[in-house]
Design a protein around this motif. Structure first.
Motif: not given
Length: 158
Positions: A99-105, A115-117, A125-131, A136-144
């Motif tokens: 998420a950090l690298i994609s967000g920077a680009l 960041v969610g739990v 468990r924790a997970h990070a994604w971009l909005e 929602i940009l989340d390669p795992l598709g788990a943000a929900a």
């Protein structure tokens, strides 16, 4: 099936236009790795142009059914390049690094880092994604499945 010495193996190489983004993603990965070990996450996220969302005043309201942001060709190449680098990253392909690298680009699109739990199988468990633009940009598709942490103090770990 064993390969003979004369057999050729086709390797899928990135398109030529993706190489500059791969190099940029690799440089950002090095900076992110150092930053994750020395700076707090809110500070690192700001440095990367992907501020950490610390309030719930702008929840994602996607304009399209998939919930993913609409990205142009350049943005898709940038995301693909960051994923390509992180797949081979020796320190782990974590969602936070991704998420950090994609967000920077993608900083020209104004991404926000979340960041969610969640409690999964009895473990927190924790997970990070971009909005980006409500998507929602989340390669795992788990943000929900995760509840966003909205306190900057909870994430300011050095």
């Amino acid at each position: 099936m064993a390969r003979c010495p004369g057999d050729t193996v086709s390797v899928r190489r990135p398109p030529f236009g993706e190489w500059p983004w791969i190099v940029a993603a690799l440089a950002l990965a090095v900076v992110a790795e150092l930053g994750l070990r020395t700076a707090g996450l809110p500070r690192l996220a700001r440095m990367f142009g992907t501020p950490l969302r610390t309030d719930d005043s702008t929840p994602a309201q996607p304009d399209h059914p998939s919930g993913a942001p609409v990205l142009d060709d350049r943005a898709r190449r940038q995301v693909r390049s960051s994923r390509r680098v992180m797949r081979h990253w020796p320190f782990g392909d974590t969602c936070l690094r991704q998420a950090l690298i994609s967000g920077a680009l993608l900083r020209r699109l104004g991404p926000e880092l979340l960041v969610g739990v969640a409690k999964i199988d009895g473990q927190v468990r924790a997970h990070a994604w971009l909005e980006i633009n409500g998507g929602i940009l989340d390669p795992l598709g788990a943000a929900a499945s995760y509840t966003p942490l909205l306190s900057p103090d909870a994430l300011d770990v050095k």
